[in-house]
Motif scaffolding. Structure first.
Motif, mmCIF file in Angstrom:
data_model
loop_
_atom_site.group_PDB
_atom_site.id
_atom_site.type_symbol
_atom_site.label_atom_id
_atom_site.label_comp_id
_atom_site.label_asym_id
_atom_site.label_seq_id
_atom_site.Cartn_x
_atom_site.Cartn_y
_atom_site.Cartn_z
ATOM 1 N N LEU A 103 1.101 -1.668 0.333
ATOM 2 C CA LEU A 103 0.360 0.138 0.158
ATOM 3 C C LEU A 103 0.775 1.108 0.039
ATOM 4 O O LEU A 103 0.224 2.473 -0.656
ATOM 5 N N ASP A 104 2.057 1.044 0.817
ATOM 6 C CA ASP A 104 3.206 2.385 0.940
ATOM 7 C C ASP A 104 3.720 2.778 -0.308
ATOM 8 O O ASP A 104 3.571 3.278 -1.148
ATOM 9 N N ARG A 105 3.603 1.720 -1.270
ATOM 10 C CA ARG A 105 4.229 1.835 -2.904
ATOM 11 C C ARG A 105 3.300 2.656 -3.705
ATOM 12 O O ARG A 105 3.270 2.959 -4.791
ATOM 13 N N ILE A 106 2.098 2.874 -3.095
ATOM 14 C CA ILE A 106 0.513 2.706 -4.560
ATOM 15 C C ILE A 106 0.701 4.683 -4.319
ATOM 16 O O ILE A 106 0.339 4.619 -3.218
ATOM 17 N N ASP A 107 0.889 5.189 -5.120
ATOM 18 C CA ASP A 107 0.777 6.383 -5.124
ATOM 19 C C ASP A 107 -0.417 7.362 -4.788
ATOM 20 O O ASP A 107 -0.420 7.878 -3.341
ATOM 21 N N ALA A 110 0.689 16.294 8.174
ATOM 22 C CA ALA A 110 -0.071 15.250 7.542
ATOM 23 C C ALA A 110 0.582 13.997 8.503
ATOM 24 O O ALA A 110 0.036 13.063 8.664
ATOM 25 N N ILE A 111 2.366 14.235 8.485
ATOM 26 C CA ILE A 111 3.216 12.909 8.738
ATOM 27 C C ILE A 111 2.719 12.749 9.661
ATOM 28 O O ILE A 111 2.862 11.752 10.445
ATOM 29 N N SER A 112 2.579 13.784 10.702
ATOM 30 C CA SER A 112 2.363 13.567 12.475
ATOM 31 C C SER A 112 0.730 13.004 12.821
ATOM 32 O O SER A 112 1.075 11.626 13.653
ATOM 33 N N ARG A 113 -0.118 13.132 11.915
ATOM 34 C CA ARG A 113 -1.371 13.221 12.476
ATOM 35 C C ARG A 113 -1.322 11.558 11.652
ATOM 36 O O ARG A 113 -2.425 10.401 12.164
ATOM 37 N N LEU A 114 -0.961 11.490 10.307
ATOM 38 C CA LEU A 114 -1.433 9.863 9.719
ATOM 39 C C LEU A 114 -0.154 8.614 10.631
ATOM 40 O O LEU A 114 -0.073 7.848 9.142
ATOM 41 N N ASN A 115 1.183 9.060 10.653
ATOM 42 C CA ASN A 115 1.766 8.272 11.048
ATOM 43 C C ASN A 115 2.919 8.213 9.583
ATOM 44 O O ASN A 115 2.682 6.929 9.224
ATOM 45 N N LEU A 116 2.311 9.101 8.817
ATOM 46 C CA LEU A 116 3.400 8.935 7.374
ATOM 47 C C LEU A 116 5.070 8.049 7.620
ATOM 48 O O LEU A 116 5.127 8.637 7.997
ATOM 49 N N SER A 117 4.764 7.053 6.833
ATOM 50 C CA SER A 117 6.297 6.797 6.422
ATOM 51 C C SER A 117 7.179 7.596 6.079
ATOM 52 O O SER A 117 6.713 8.544 4.571
ATOM 53 N N ALA A 118 8.554 7.501 5.148
ATOM 54 C CA ALA A 118 9.240 8.317 4.110
ATOM 55 C C ALA A 118 9.080 8.271 2.740
ATOM 56 O O ALA A 118 8.792 8.744 1.830
ATOM 57 N N ARG A 119 8.412 6.748 2.618
ATOM 58 C CA ARG A 119 8.365 6.647 1.265
ATOM 59 C C ARG A 119 6.100 7.489 0.923
ATOM 60 O O ARG A 119 6.637 7.882 -0.068
ATOM 61 N N ALA A 120 5.657 7.407 1.825
ATOM 62 C CA ALA A 120 4.172 7.753 1.343
ATOM 63 C C ALA A 120 4.496 9.945 1.452
ATOM 64 O O ALA A 120 4.470 10.068 1.135
ATOM 65 N N TYR A 121 5.415 10.132 2.389
ATOM 66 C CA TYR A 121 6.470 11.088 1.971
ATOM 67 C C TYR A 121 7.530 12.186 0.917
ATOM 68 O O TYR A 121 6.052 13.040 0.816
#
Length: 503
Positions: free
Chosen positions: A382-386, A456-467
């Motif tokens: 899922l992380d690899r899907i833009d 967004a990174i903080s609230r959604l706990n996004l990975s570096a790839r998602a960033y």
């Protein structure tokens, strides 16, 4: 001692290494031996060649015939070596002249009557033959696709006798002209029209962004909302194929069990395997290795409907191709590499029954059932899907209303091509292929955009790839608006297309 040397091609993934076919006639008990790591199909060629020569009224020497397919450590498969083996015997016995054979490369399966049957991989073999400066002689059924290669000299033949007449100077083989230039002038691939889709303006906007930046997509929505309808129309809004892209795509198609249909020249492939497909069906395999659905979607679209119904292990094979753009198939006997530059589109229901969030309110799935259902798609995939976004139910009144005027496929494609050209002029590739260094250089943010992305990174706990994927999406959104500087508005829209990160 009589000796004849001819040239042909083997297939190893997308490559077609040169094979030297050496024919030696010597004294001894009559025999017919083929050496050089031949498989069963090549070993059986001696019976086809013997019958073809006899039925064409040629003499078969009652001596020891040795055929060497060099290099010896390269596996040889298929019946494409029938033709050079037969011509080698005729040249070694003096029945045809052998002084011009090294100007050509040969491939073709022989029928028992001496007629030529088509072989697969004609495009890959012809491309490599053109690099060597030699002409290529192929069965007539393969000549049209082989002629798609620029600067290639391709001769079409229907039988062994016709080729021998050419070598003896009695009748010239027809020369196939490069076909793609003429086809390009009148070629206009027809795709289903985006204007047929009622409503779903948000999904249409998302798919236009995906086409502009070559981003992968996951659509989530109840049954009947138009996810498959949107996906089948997606190839039509992709930029027109360049000749290089069309040739690479056609070459992969020619390696499959069938051959490339020249009527599909410059038409984006659309592959939609059933959810019962295996991992090997997706990545390719077999002996010899053949391309799978991922490679057959080269420069086109791979659409996986009902994504959560696929076996989880099957879905995991997508992770490496989505990142690297290639597939390496390793087997005990050999290794083959196939390209995997495709655009990934997927669709799934929001829950096991499919009706979560539907206005009819008939979904009774528990939170645990919904979580287990969505967990069938791993976090790394899922992380690899833009982009992942919802495709909601179209309101009944909008569905029953006559279709309103909306942008059609041609109009959307023109906007996509303008945006893609802006990317090519700036960095020479689509935004989805930007490296980390490219992102740092091309996706600089102002303070407002940085603050929004940090939240967004903080609230959604996004990975570096998602960033990084959010930055690439924002870069594409800005390019579609012909704006060089990414703003908070572009970042906000890009974050909206990461719906499943919120789970």
């Amino acid at each position: 001692m009589p000796l004849a040397v001819l040239y042909s091609r083997a297939l190893s993934g997308m490559h077609a290494p040169l094979v030297t076919v050496e024919t030696h006639i010597s004294n001894g008990l009559p025999s017919f031996t083929i050496v050089g790591l031949p498989d069963t199909e090549v070993k059986e060629s001696k019976d086809r060649v013997r019958a073809a020569l006899q039925n064409a009224q040629f003499k078969i020497p009652a001596q020891r015939i040795t055929i060497n397919l060099a290099p010896a450590d390269l596996p040889k498969e298929s019946g494409r070596f029938d033709l050079p083996i037969a011509l080698g015997i005729l040249a070694a016995t003096g029945q045809i002249p052998g002084d011009q054979l090294d100007r050509y490369e040969w491939a073709g399966e022989l029928a028992l009557t001496g007629a030529l049957r088509p072989v697969h991989g004609a495009l890959a073999m012809t491309f490599n033959a053109s690099q060597s400066g030699r002409s290529f002689v192929l069965p007539q059924q393969n000549a049209a696709e082989a002629a798609l290669v620029k600067n290639a000299t391709v001769y079409a033949a229907t039988s062994l006798l016709q080729i021998c007449a050419h070598l003896l100077g009695h009748e010239s083989l027809p020369l196939c002209q490069h076909a793609s230039t003429d086809r390009d002038e009148c070629h206009d691939p027809r795709y289903p029209d985006f204007a047929d889709v009622k409503g779903q303006s948000h999904a249409k906007r998302a798919l236009e962004i995906a086409a502009a930046g070559e981003h992968s997509v996951l659509m989530v929505g109840p049954p009947g909302t138009g996810k498959s309808m949107l996906a089948t129309r997606f190839p039509g809004i992709l930029p027109s194929m360049t000749e290089t892209e069309a040739l690479e795509s056609a070459a992969v198609q020619s390696l499959s069990h069938g051959s490339f249909n020249i009527d599909h020249w410059k038409r984006r492939p659309f592959r939609s395997p059933h959810h019962t497909a295996s991992g090997i069906a997706l990545v390719g395999g077999g002996s010899p290795p053949r391309p799978g659905e991922i490679s057959l979607a080269m420069h086109g679209v791979l659409f996986l409907d009902e994504l959560a119904e696929f076996d989880r292990k099957v879905l995991e094979v997508l992770r490496e191709p989505l990142e690297s753009g290639k597939i390496t198939i390793s087997r005990a006997a050999r290794q083959a590499e196939f390209p995997a530059q495709f655009q990934f589109i997927a669709a799934m229901n929001p829950c096991p029954c499919g009706y979560l969030g539907h206005p009819n309110g008939k979904c009774h799935c528990t939170p645990d059932q919904i979580n287990r259902y969505r967990a069938r798609i791993s976090g790394p995939l899922l992380d690899r899907i833009d982009m992942h976004f919802e495709v909601p139910t179209v309101p009944q009144e909008e569905l029953m209303r006559p279709q309103m005027a909306s942008d059609n496929t041609i109009t959307i494609r023109q906007r996509v091509e303008n945006s893609r050209q802006r990317q090519l002029d700036r960095q020479g590739k689509a935004n989805s292929r930007l490296t980390v260094n490219d992102i740092d250089r091309l996706c600089a943010l102002d303070s407002a955009s940085e603050n929004l992305l940090q939240q967004a990174i903080s609230r959604l706990n996004l990975s570096a790839r998602a960033y990084h994927r959010i930055l690439k999406l924002a870069r594409t959104i800005a390019d579609m608006a012909s704006i060089e500087k990414i703003s908070a508005q572009h970042i906000a829209e890009a974050i909206q297309y990461r719906r499943l990160d919120k789970r």
